[in-house]
Design an enzyme around this catalytic site. Structure first.
Site, PDB file in Angstrom:
ATOM      1  N   SER A   1       7.597  46.120 -40.957  1.00  0.00           N
ATOM      2  CA  SER A   1       7.124  47.432 -41.388  1.00  0.00           C
ATOM      3  C   SER A   1       7.894  47.855 -42.625  1.00  0.00           C
ATOM      4  O   SER A   1       8.979  47.344 -42.900  1.00  0.00           O
ATOM      5  CB  SER A   1       7.327  48.469 -40.281  1.00  0.00           C
ATOM      6  OG  SER A   1       8.693  48.883 -40.219  1.00  0.00           O
ATOM      7  N   ASP A   2       7.336  48.790 -43.393  1.00  0.00           N
ATOM      8  CA  ASP A   2       8.152  49.426 -44.413  1.00  0.00           C
ATOM      9  C   ASP A   2       9.043  50.438 -43.712  1.00  0.00           C
ATOM     10  O   ASP A   2       8.897  50.715 -42.514  1.00  0.00           O
ATOM     11  CB  ASP A   2       7.285  50.068 -45.495  1.00  0.00           C
ATOM     12  CG  ASP A   2       8.000  50.131 -46.844  1.00  0.00           C
ATOM     13  OD1 ASP A   2       9.249  50.122 -46.864  1.00  0.00           O
ATOM     14  OD2 ASP A   2       7.317  50.190 -47.880  1.00  0.00           O
ATOM     15  N   TRP A   3       9.976  51.017 -44.458  1.00  0.00           N
ATOM     16  CA  TRP A   3      11.011  51.879 -43.867  1.00  0.00           C
ATOM     17  C   TRP A   3      10.382  52.999 -43.022  1.00  0.00           C
ATOM     18  O   TRP A   3       9.769  53.927 -43.553  1.00  0.00           O
ATOM     19  CB  TRP A   3      11.870  52.488 -44.965  1.00  0.00           C
ATOM     20  CG  TRP A   3      13.061  53.233 -44.467  1.00  0.00           C
ATOM     21  CD1 TRP A   3      13.070  54.384 -43.733  1.00  0.00           C
ATOM     22  CD2 TRP A   3      14.431  52.879 -44.657  1.00  0.00           C
ATOM     23  NE1 TRP A   3      14.346  54.771 -43.465  1.00  0.00           N
ATOM     24  CE2 TRP A   3      15.212  53.867 -44.022  1.00  0.00           C
ATOM     25  CE3 TRP A   3      15.071  51.827 -45.316  1.00  0.00           C
ATOM     26  CZ2 TRP A   3      16.610  53.839 -44.017  1.00  0.00           C
ATOM     27  CZ3 TRP A   3      16.463  51.801 -45.314  1.00  0.00           C
ATOM     28  CH2 TRP A   3      17.217  52.796 -44.678  1.00  0.00           C
TER      29      TRP A   3
END
Length: 743
Positions: free
Chosen positions: A279-281
């Protein structure tokens, strides 16, 4: 010889297959020993306590969780000392599964290269690959296993700050650069000491956010997604990319992090991607804010079922996944598949054989002081510079010039030249490591040239108190160089801008200096296309320098004085005004196309602005000139599956050696769906000495003629095509037609 080569390739293929089978067996054996908590731990990524690009998870129990095998990866942990320290904690866990260390190594590690958009302006795939190779060598020597790059999002809206991180607006160019960057980061194979895993981001369509706003919604057709935005991702996968990162945006109402169509159907299904998706942050948890998931538990359910394997900083899997499995809502097979993908990469990196193989301080010191890396950064910076205007041969500046005034807020900046997304190492003094533009000019001029300086104004704000000193300084000089633009932190993540004009009073400073009557050269430092119409129309020489990294000052000086002949070409269209945005060269025609710049009566046009851009895609000048002639097609009628050879003569008709990026465009005149007015389908960067000529050849094949038809099927359609050879998308030098026949 051919037979020997074939046998060698076959043996290598069999060895690689056996090696992968061995790794898969080791993964399966390890998986059988793992508890559900340890499995979920492999899907959990935490940041270190510094250099965060999002809200840091405050967890005083972080070290104990590593010892318990509840964390599989960390980011923002830099240097062999710190990566070894955390890895030692992981080796105290029951199964001793090593940690993965990731970092945003976007355009260099210690040695900073130009921002990626600037590198794209080089159109030099070998140089771009080398830049990624240097970054991987330095990062891997510092304990990093994994870079969150390349970003391959197509960017057609310069309001979006993250255009600085990509390769621009074009799918073909972007795909070629994506492939080169992955090859550069990963090298010959994962597990080599100078290799890091690439992470292709952001999957997908992140660059098409409404209004150019970061993290915003995306609404597009499936055809646009397949034809324009996904090909760079596929190219990166074809290059062997180890990992993918999903994007913050929703696409057609479904957040990318929870989008099974993107991750299950396309990436892991149709494309058969065998790596893992991170996932992104915090993007798993952000599905709650999207209004897609009612709480973190539902977000975890959506993400794991959609195909997101690793949770970066949301704690969604850590807190909820075991319960979802226990309830029977999530199959343990889904969890096992995600864990397998991550463990496989840890085995491929060789971390189970030696968890500390990337944490050797002697190798770190050697890699971070390699002078060849600075040389590569300088050459990349030179190639990235774009000459936008050069009237009356203002450039190059003569080395016999007596007095030069260097004016502007960027002249004596150091760290700013690194641009956004530069890695900042705590032990490095960047005022000594980065060459400022002032220092670069001082390094270049001789003792007989006097350099004068005045700041003039700040980047932002309306204070003009420094104008008088700047004007007085300019009047003393034979040539004036003005260095203006954005601050380095005005382009990048969360740096969307509604106003693309030169900020503050910088253009007013340019007007004041231009009024002195002295020859003026303007350097524009930025991470995106800006609007500077008065400057473009009135100043004789303009150089777009972007943010060029560690060797910025030397590269700029080499171009200004002609020791390097600029060869960069724009990878993005520059608008006249923000009202034109989004603007890109390969748009569709309409039923009422404007006939020319002055045509406004019931055609697709603005009544208060020209349709054309200020500077078009593919544009860039040189200190020499190039002539195009003698276009030849090997055939004017072909069937699908056959090819056409396109050839022409390119001559350096000027007085100095130079490089030209020759561009092949195609136009499909009629189709079952409307096609773009032209599309880049190939290019070559050609170096010629003064007076030298060369025959340039391109091949048009089925792939270059294919598109998604009205049934979303990839292939060709019979019809008429135009082939165009140009110096830019708006400067077509040669044209011819051919026909694709029905089989």
């Amino acid at each position: 010889m051919k037979k020997v080569t074939t046998i060698t390739l076959l043996m290598f293929s069999l060895f690689a297959s056996a090696q992968q089978q061995s790794i898969d067996q080791k993964v399966n054996d390890l998986l059988k020993k793992m508890t559900i908590e340890e499995k979920i731990g492999q899907l959990n990524q935490y940041t270190g306590d510094n250099q965060a690009t999002g809200p840091i998870t405050i967890n005083p129990n972080k070290q104990n969780e590593i010892k318990q095998g509840l964390i599989g990866s960390m980011l923002n942990v830099i240097g062999t000392k710190y990566t070894r320290g955390y890895q030692e904690l992981a080796m105290q866990s029951r199964l001793k599964i090593p940690l993965l260390f990731g970092q945003d190594v976007i355009h260099g590690y210690k040695t900073t290269f130009p921002i990626p958009l600037a590198e794209a302006a080089s159109w030099d795939l070998a140089a771009i690959e080398l830049g990624a190779r240097v970054a991987a060598t330095e990062a891997s020597a510092s304990g990093i296993h994994w870079t969150f790059a390349p970003m391959v999002d197509i960017g057609r809206d310069p309001r979006w700050g993250r255009v600085m991180e990509g390769a621009g607006e074009d799918t073909y160019l972007g795909s070629k650069i994506a492939y080169a960057r992955v090859k550069g980061f990963q090298g010959n194979k994962l597990g080599d000491l100078n290799s890091v895993m690439a992470c292709v981001k952001h999957f997908a369509a992140y660059g098409a956010g409404v209004g150019g706003r970061d993290y915003n919604s995306v609404d597009m057709s499936e055809r646009m997604l397949l034809e324009t935005y996904l090909p760079p991702f596929k190219a990166a996968l074809d290059a062997g990319a180890a990992t993918f990162m999903n994007s913050f945006n929703d696409i057609n109402g479904i957040p990318a992090t929870g989008n099974a169509h993107l991750q299950r159907d396309i990436l892991k299904g149709k494309w058969n991607f065998q790596g893992f998706v991170v996932s992104d942050w915090g993007s798993i948890g952000e599905m709650v804010a999207h209004g897609y998931s009612k709480d973190l538990k539902e977000a975890a359910y959506s993400a794991i079922t959609a195909g997101s394997d690793m949770d970066m900083e949301s704690n969604a899997y850590r807190k909820n996944l075991a319960e979802l499995v226990k309830e029977g809502r999530v199959s343990i097979d889904l969890v096992d598949d995600a864990v397998r993908r991550i463990l496989r990469k840890k085995f491929e990196l060789g971390l189970f054989d030696d968890p500390y193989k990337y944490s050797d301080p002697k190798r770190e010191e050697k890699a971070l002081t390699n002078p060849d890396h600075r040389k590569a950064a300088l050459e990349m910076a030179e190639k990235s510079i774009v000459l936008l205007k050069n009237e009356k041969q203002t450039l190059p500046i003569s080395k016999n010039t007596k007095t030069i005034a260097f004016i502007g807020p960027m002249v004596k900046e150091y760290k700013a030249n690194m641009g956004f997304w530069a890695v900042e190492l705590p032990e490095v003094n960047y005022d000594k490591w980065v060459v400022s533009q002032w220092d670069g000019l001082q390094n270049k001029v001789g003792k007989n040239t006097k350099l004068l300086y005045a700041k003039g104004c700040d980047v932002t704000g309306d204070n003009k108190d420094g104008f008088a000193e700047a004007v007085a300084t300019a009047k003393q000089a034979d040539v004036v160089i003005l260095s203006v633009g954005e601050r380095h932190d005005m382009s990048g993540e969360a740096k969307s801008r509604s106003d693309l004009h030169l900020p503050g009073v910088q253009e007013e400073l340019i007007k004041a200096i231009q009024a002195t009557g002295k020859p003026v050269v303007v350097l524009i430092n930025a991470g995106r296309p800006l609007v500077f119409n008065w400057t473009a129309d009135n100043v004789p020489a303009i150089v777009y320098t972007w943010w060029l990294g560690s060797e910025a000052g030397n590269a700029i000086a080499n171009v200004l004085f002609g020791d390097y002949n600029p060869s960069g070409k724009l990878p993005m269209t520059f608008p006249r005004e923000v009202g034109q945005v989004p603007i890109y060269y390969n748009h569709f025609s309409t039923g009422r196309p404007a006939k020319d710049e002055n045509s406004t009566n019931y055609v697709s046009a603005y009544i208060d602005l020209k349709n054309s851009p200020k500077f078009p895609f593919g544009y860039g000048l040189s200190y020499t000139t190039f002539d195009y002639s003698a276009l030849k097609l090997s055939s004017t009628k072909i069937k699908s599956g056959e090819t056409i050879k396109v050839s022409f003569q390119l001559k350096n008709s000027g007085k100095v050696a130079g490089e030209e990026v020759v561009q092949l465009y195609l136009k499909d005149k009629f189709g079952s769906v409307v096609r773009p007015v032209l599309e880049l389908k190939d290019f070559q960067k050609v170096k010629l000495n003064a007076g030298e000529s060369k025959t340039i050849e391109f091949t048009i094949d089925k792939e270059k003629l294919s598109f998604y038809n009205n049934k979303l099927e990839w292939g060709t359609e019979p019809g008429d095509f135009e082939v165009m050879i140009g110096a830019s998308s708006a400067d077509i030098k040669l044209r011819s037609d051919f026909e694709l026949l029905a089989n």
